[in-house]
Motif scaffolding. Structure first.
Motif, mmCIF file in Angstrom:
data_model
loop_
_atom_site.group_PDB
_atom_site.id
_atom_site.type_symbol
_atom_site.label_atom_id
_atom_site.label_comp_id
_atom_site.label_asym_id
_atom_site.label_seq_id
_atom_site.Cartn_x
_atom_site.Cartn_y
_atom_site.Cartn_z
ATOM 1 N N LEU A 131 75.689 17.876 102.526
ATOM 2 C CA LEU A 131 75.580 17.358 101.164
ATOM 3 C C LEU A 131 75.869 15.863 101.119
ATOM 4 C CD1 LEU A 131 75.571 17.521 98.026
ATOM 5 C CD2 LEU A 131 77.957 18.259 98.177
ATOM 6 N N ILE A 132 76.951 15.433 101.752
ATOM 7 C CA ILE A 132 77.356 14.021 101.696
ATOM 8 C C ILE A 132 76.436 13.133 102.521
ATOM 9 C CG2 ILE A 132 79.233 12.398 102.211
ATOM 10 C CD1 ILE A 132 79.660 14.241 99.772
ATOM 11 N N GLY A 177 73.684 12.651 100.095
ATOM 12 C CA GLY A 177 74.100 12.039 98.843
ATOM 13 C C GLY A 177 74.634 10.626 99.004
ATOM 14 N N ILE A 221 68.176 8.698 93.924
ATOM 15 C CA ILE A 221 69.559 9.159 94.091
ATOM 16 C C ILE A 221 69.699 10.598 93.586
ATOM 17 C CG2 ILE A 221 71.925 8.852 93.270
ATOM 18 C CD1 ILE A 221 71.439 5.831 93.336
ATOM 19 N N TRP A 271 70.577 13.781 96.110
ATOM 20 C CA TRP A 271 71.774 14.603 95.908
ATOM 21 C C TRP A 271 71.378 16.065 95.714
ATOM 22 C CZ3 TRP A 271 76.605 13.999 97.070
ATOM 23 C CH2 TRP A 271 77.190 12.724 97.087
ATOM 24 N N GLY A 307 70.433 17.453 98.957
ATOM 25 C CA GLY A 307 71.648 17.667 99.736
ATOM 26 C C GLY A 307 72.308 18.985 99.392
ATOM 27 N N THR A 315 82.949 8.007 92.802
ATOM 28 C CA THR A 315 82.449 7.703 91.475
ATOM 29 C C THR A 315 83.388 6.781 90.704
ATOM 30 O OG1 THR A 315 83.499 9.711 90.622
ATOM 31 C CG2 THR A 315 81.202 9.884 91.351
ATOM 32 N N GLY A 373 72.133 15.128 87.327
ATOM 33 C CA GLY A 373 72.130 13.717 87.700
ATOM 34 C C GLY A 373 71.273 12.874 86.780
ATOM 35 N N ARG A 378 83.408 16.403 97.048
ATOM 36 C CA ARG A 378 82.379 15.379 97.157
ATOM 37 C C ARG A 378 82.928 13.988 96.837
ATOM 38 N NH1 ARG A 378 80.880 11.241 95.700
ATOM 39 N NH2 ARG A 378 79.072 10.520 94.550
ATOM 40 N N ASP A 379 83.927 13.921 95.954
ATOM 41 C CA ASP A 379 84.482 12.621 95.581
ATOM 42 C C ASP A 379 85.687 12.243 96.425
ATOM 43 O OD1 ASP A 379 84.191 10.562 93.127
ATOM 44 O OD2 ASP A 379 86.321 10.789 93.631
#
Length: 272
Positions: free
Chosen positions: A23-24, A27, A45, A49, A52, A130, A187, A202-203
């Motif tokens: 995923l990352i 992304g 983008i 994502w 991903g 983010t 998104g 993810r963050d």
């Protein structure tokens, strides 16, 4: 028996690690390409994502259920669809996968990031984590928290609808596509206020990776406020709310499953 259980959990954690890393890679990789090299735009983008998510779920779903998101794992546990004893191991594996994926993106794009932002400042911090208003718009931390609760609630509401065994379930190969499509939609429709993290791993994983590789303000927002907690807390609250609302508004009204042979247990996500 205990050895078999340990081996089973190890496989599940490996799958969650790998799925979240995939995923990352897609992304954070696309954001690095757009932010640092000027190749692509907002739509690329959102699509990357989403892809991903599709590929991360495909990698992991058969072994672990393809959560790749602690908000999914916690919501399932709250509604007794997943054992609480696995929640922390899953979350750690997901965060570790995101961390390693971000390190690979950071390494691969090191020259481009250095050229675009030699001081490794807030200007390219969004590649990895983010920010409220994506670092530019007048959105405060509480507004970003609200956004993360709502965005993750939407995600879990739709994921529950897609995977509920008593709903009109898609073929197994289509489920990751639909979940990824939901993320693309979030998104495109909900990306302004907080960058649609909707996933604590993810963050946090990429945020930690960026801090360890030169981004000294990784834990802060563009106003200097401590911000890292927002995309951790917001998705965990929103995931439970979304899954609960699905059960309240839809799940309890669905007709009972038709009688027949008992299905062979598959992914945890298919039993939401």
């Amino acid at each position: 028996m205990e050895r078999l259980k340990a081996r089973g959990l190890a496989g599940e954690l490996a799958a969650e690690f790998a799925g979240t890393m995939i995923l990352i890679l897609f992304g954070a990789g696309v954001v690095a390409q757009v932010a640092a090299a000027g190749i692509g735009d907002h739509d690329s983008i959102a699509w990357a994502w989403g892809l991903g998510v599709v590929l991360g779920v495909l990698v992991s779903v058969r072994i672990s259920g393809g959560h790749i998101n602690p908000a999914v794992t916690v919501a399932l546990a709250v509604f007794r669809e997943f054992p609480w004893r696995k929640v922390l191991p899953y979350a750690l594996a997901q965060t570790a996968g995101a961390f390693v994926g971000a390190l690979l993106v950071r390494w691969n794009y090191s020259e481009v990031l250095a050229a675009a932002d030699p001081g490794h400042t807030i200007e390219t911090q969004g590649v990895f984590s983010t920010l409220p208003g994506n670092g530019e718009l007048p959105v405060g931390d509480l507004g970003a928290l609200r956004d993360q609760i709502l965005g993750t609630a939407i995600l879990l509401f739709v994921v529950c609808a897609i995977t509920h065994a008593r709903n009109v379930t898609p073929p197994p190969w289509m489920t990751p596509l639909l979940v990824g499509g939901c993320v693309v939609g979030i998104g495109m429709a909900w990306g302004t206020n907080a960058g649609y993290a909707i996933n604590p791993a993810r963050d946090f994983g990429p945020r930690l990776a960026s801090f360890l590789t030169g981004y000294d303000t990784a834990w802060l927002d563009q106003h200097g406020h401590l911000y890292f907690w927002v995309p951790l807390v917001g998705p965990l609250i929103g995931g439970v709310l979304g899954a609960g609302l699905y059960r309240l508004l839809i799940g309890r009204f669905l007709p009972p499953a038709e009688p027949g042979p008992a299905p062979v247990p598959d992914a945890v996500a298919a039993r939401v």
